[in-house]
Design a protein around this motif. Structure first.
Motif, PDB file in Angstrom:
ATOM      1  N   ILE A 284      32.438  29.941   9.471  1.00 10.78           N
ATOM      2  CA  ILE A 284      33.029  31.067   8.742  1.00 10.78           C
ATOM      3  C   ILE A 284      33.233  30.695   7.284  1.00 10.78           C
ATOM      4  CG2 ILE A 284      35.088  32.525   8.510  1.00 10.78           C
ATOM      5  CD1 ILE A 284      35.431  32.323  11.543  1.00 10.78           C
ATOM      6  N   VAL A 285      32.860  31.615   6.410  1.00 13.45           N
ATOM      7  CA  VAL A 285      33.131  31.498   4.983  1.00 13.45           C
ATOM      8  C   VAL A 285      34.126  32.612   4.650  1.00 13.45           C
ATOM      9  CG1 VAL A 285      32.147  31.719   2.672  1.00 13.45           C
ATOM     10  CG2 VAL A 285      30.836  30.607   4.479  1.00 13.45           C
ATOM     11  N   ARG A 286      35.232  32.244   4.026  1.00  7.26           N
ATOM     12  CA  ARG A 286      36.238  33.235   3.630  1.00  7.26           C
ATOM     13  C   ARG A 286      36.209  33.389   2.120  1.00  7.26           C
ATOM     14  NH1 ARG A 286      39.524  34.454   7.941  1.00  7.26           N
ATOM     15  NH2 ARG A 286      39.431  32.933   9.628  1.00  7.26           N
ATOM     16  N   ILE A 287      36.096  34.637   1.686  1.00  8.85           N
ATOM     17  CA  ILE A 287      36.021  34.917   0.262  1.00  8.85           C
ATOM     18  C   ILE A 287      36.926  36.097  -0.066  1.00  8.85           C
ATOM     19  CG2 ILE A 287      33.678  34.030   0.003  1.00  8.85           C
ATOM     20  CD1 ILE A 287      32.691  36.938   0.125  1.00  8.85           C
ATOM     21  N   GLY A 288      37.314  36.184  -1.320  1.00 13.70           N
ATOM     22  CA  GLY A 288      38.063  37.346  -1.774  1.00 13.70           C
ATOM     23  C   GLY A 288      37.131  38.535  -1.909  1.00 13.70           C
ATOM     24  N   VAL A 289      37.663  39.718  -1.685  1.00  9.59           N
ATOM     25  CA  VAL A 289      36.825  40.912  -1.767  1.00  9.59           C
ATOM     26  C   VAL A 289      36.277  41.089  -3.181  1.00  9.59           C
ATOM     27  CG1 VAL A 289      38.630  42.650  -2.207  1.00  9.59           C
ATOM     28  CG2 VAL A 289      36.605  43.275  -0.914  1.00  9.59           C
ATOM     29  N   SER A 290      37.050  40.734  -4.199  1.00  5.42           N
ATOM     30  CA  SER A 290      36.538  40.864  -5.568  1.00  5.42           C
ATOM     31  C   SER A 290      35.412  39.872  -5.834  1.00  5.42           C
ATOM     32  CB  SER A 290      37.662  40.710  -6.597  1.00  5.42           C
ATOM     33  OG  SER A 290      38.205  39.413  -6.542  1.00  5.42           O
ATOM     34  N   ASP A 291      35.476  38.682  -5.235  1.00  2.00           N
ATOM     35  CA  ASP A 291      34.367  37.727  -5.369  1.00  2.00           C
ATOM     36  C   ASP A 291      33.114  38.261  -4.688  1.00  2.00           C
ATOM     37  OD1 ASP A 291      35.785  35.885  -6.867  1.00  2.00           O
ATOM     38  OD2 ASP A 291      36.324  34.650  -5.137  1.00  2.00           O
ATOM     39  N   ALA A 292      33.292  38.920  -3.552  1.00  2.52           N
ATOM     40  CA  ALA A 292      32.140  39.511  -2.864  1.00  2.52           C
ATOM     41  C   ALA A 292      31.470  40.553  -3.740  1.00  2.52           C
ATOM     42  CB  ALA A 292      32.573  40.133  -1.535  1.00  2.52           C
ATOM     43  N   VAL A 293      32.273  41.335  -4.442  1.00  2.00           N
ATOM     44  CA  VAL A 293      31.728  42.381  -5.316  1.00  2.00           C
ATOM     45  C   VAL A 293      31.038  41.767  -6.531  1.00  2.00           C
ATOM     46  CG1 VAL A 293      32.327  44.330  -6.818  1.00  2.00           C
ATOM     47  CG2 VAL A 293      33.405  44.115  -4.568  1.00  2.00           C
ATOM     48  N   LYS A 294      31.681  40.788  -7.152  1.00  4.54           N
ATOM     49  CA  LYS A 294      31.216  40.257  -8.442  1.00  4.54           C
ATOM     50  C   LYS A 294      30.287  39.052  -8.342  1.00  4.54           C
ATOM     51  CE  LYS A 294      35.521  41.682 -10.624  1.00  4.54           C
ATOM     52  NZ  LYS A 294      36.778  41.215 -11.186  1.00  4.54           N
ATOM     53  N   LYS A 295      30.365  38.290  -7.245  1.00  3.61           N
ATOM     54  CA  LYS A 295      29.648  37.017  -7.177  1.00  3.61           C
ATOM     55  C   LYS A 295      28.808  36.848  -5.910  1.00  3.61           C
ATOM     56  CE  LYS A 295      33.380  34.775  -9.732  1.00  3.61           C
ATOM     57  NZ  LYS A 295      34.423  33.742  -9.669  1.00  3.61           N
ATOM     58  N   ALA A 296      28.369  37.928  -5.308  1.00  2.13           N
ATOM     59  CA  ALA A 296      27.625  37.842  -4.041  1.00  2.13           C
ATOM     60  C   ALA A 296      26.393  36.933  -4.127  1.00  2.13           C
ATOM     61  CB  ALA A 296      27.265  39.234  -3.537  1.00  2.13           C
ATOM     62  N   PRO A 297      25.566  37.017  -5.186  1.00  4.07           N
ATOM     63  CA  PRO A 297      24.402  36.119  -5.235  1.00  4.07           C
ATOM     64  C   PRO A 297      24.794  34.637  -5.268  1.00  4.07           C
ATOM     65  CG  PRO A 297      24.111  37.949  -6.746  1.00  4.07           C
ATOM     66  CD  PRO A 297      25.535  38.003  -6.273  1.00  4.07           C
ATOM     67  N   GLN A 298      25.845  34.306  -6.009  1.00  3.86           N
ATOM     68  CA  GLN A 298      26.300  32.915  -6.066  1.00  3.86           C
ATOM     69  C   GLN A 298      26.851  32.465  -4.715  1.00  3.86           C
ATOM     70  OE1 GLN A 298      26.985  35.372  -8.247  1.00  3.86           O
ATOM     71  NE2 GLN A 298      27.261  34.596 -10.323  1.00  3.86           N
ATOM     72  N   ILE A 299      27.518  33.354  -4.009  1.00  4.73           N
ATOM     73  CA  ILE A 299      28.030  33.032  -2.677  1.00  4.73           C
ATOM     74  C   ILE A 299      26.873  32.723  -1.741  1.00  4.73           C
ATOM     75  CG2 ILE A 299      29.190  34.026  -0.651  1.00  4.73           C
ATOM     76  CD1 ILE A 299      31.006  35.531  -2.778  1.00  4.73           C
ATOM     77  N   MET A 300      25.817  33.522  -1.788  1.00  2.00           N
ATOM     78  CA  MET A 300      24.647  33.275  -0.937  1.00  2.00           C
ATOM     79  C   MET A 300      23.981  31.953  -1.303  1.00  2.00           C
ATOM     80  SD  MET A 300      24.731  35.637   1.219  1.00  2.00           S
ATOM     81  CE  MET A 300      25.780  37.088   1.269  1.00  2.00           C
ATOM     82  N   ASP A 301      23.933  31.612  -2.593  1.00  2.00           N
ATOM     83  CA  ASP A 301      23.377  30.324  -3.011  1.00  2.00           C
ATOM     84  C   ASP A 301      24.190  29.170  -2.433  1.00  2.00           C
ATOM     85  OD1 ASP A 301      21.373  31.591  -4.458  1.00  2.00           O
ATOM     86  OD2 ASP A 301      22.404  31.349  -6.402  1.00  2.00           O
ATOM     87  N   LYS A 302      25.518  29.285  -2.460  1.00  2.00           N
ATOM     88  CA  LYS A 302      26.383  28.232  -1.916  1.00  2.00           C
ATOM     89  C   LYS A 302      26.203  28.109  -0.402  1.00  2.00           C
ATOM     90  CE  LYS A 302      29.940  28.177  -5.452  1.00  2.00           C
ATOM     91  NZ  LYS A 302      31.351  28.356  -5.776  1.00  2.00           N
TER      92      LYS A 302
END
Length: 104
Positions: free
Chosen positions: A78-96
């Motif tokens: 499981i990866v837990r992220i803030g909803v605002s990070d999901a909106v603003k940083k989704a490509p970077q999250i997928m890279d990580k």
């Protein structure tokens, strides 16, 4: 790669759906299979089944508010992220996520 996610925000409206769309787009851009469940003001939409959970490589959960039926994911990565990070940083999250899974 199969990604599942659940998005939810305190008000359960715009950011829930914006986060879902951003995560779906970013995952699809990597060629991954993705399904995002939303838990908003009108309830659970696009609900993830137990079978889908079993086939998933990783689960993304937003952490701004408790996720309903979270116990479905107890044995998954499981990866837990803030909803605002999901909106603003989704490509970077997928890279990580890709980097983490490649090194595991």
């Amino acid at each position: 790669m199969k990604i599942l996610g659940v998005t939810s925000c305190p008000s359960g409206v715009a950011h829930t759906y914006m986060a879902a769309e951003a995560l779906e787009t970013a995952a699809k851009n990597k060629g991954w299979t993705v399904k995002i469940e939303t838990q908003g003001a009108i309830g659970i939409e696009n609900e993830i089944s137990i079978g889908e959970v079993q086939d998933a490589d990783i689960i993304i959960l937003t952490k701004d508010i408790a996720i309903k039926k979270e116990d479905r994911f107890k044995d998954k990565k499981i990866v837990r992220i803030g909803v605002s990070d999901a909106v603003k940083k989704a490509p970077q999250i997928m890279d990580k996520i890709a980097a983490h899974l490649a090194s595991a």
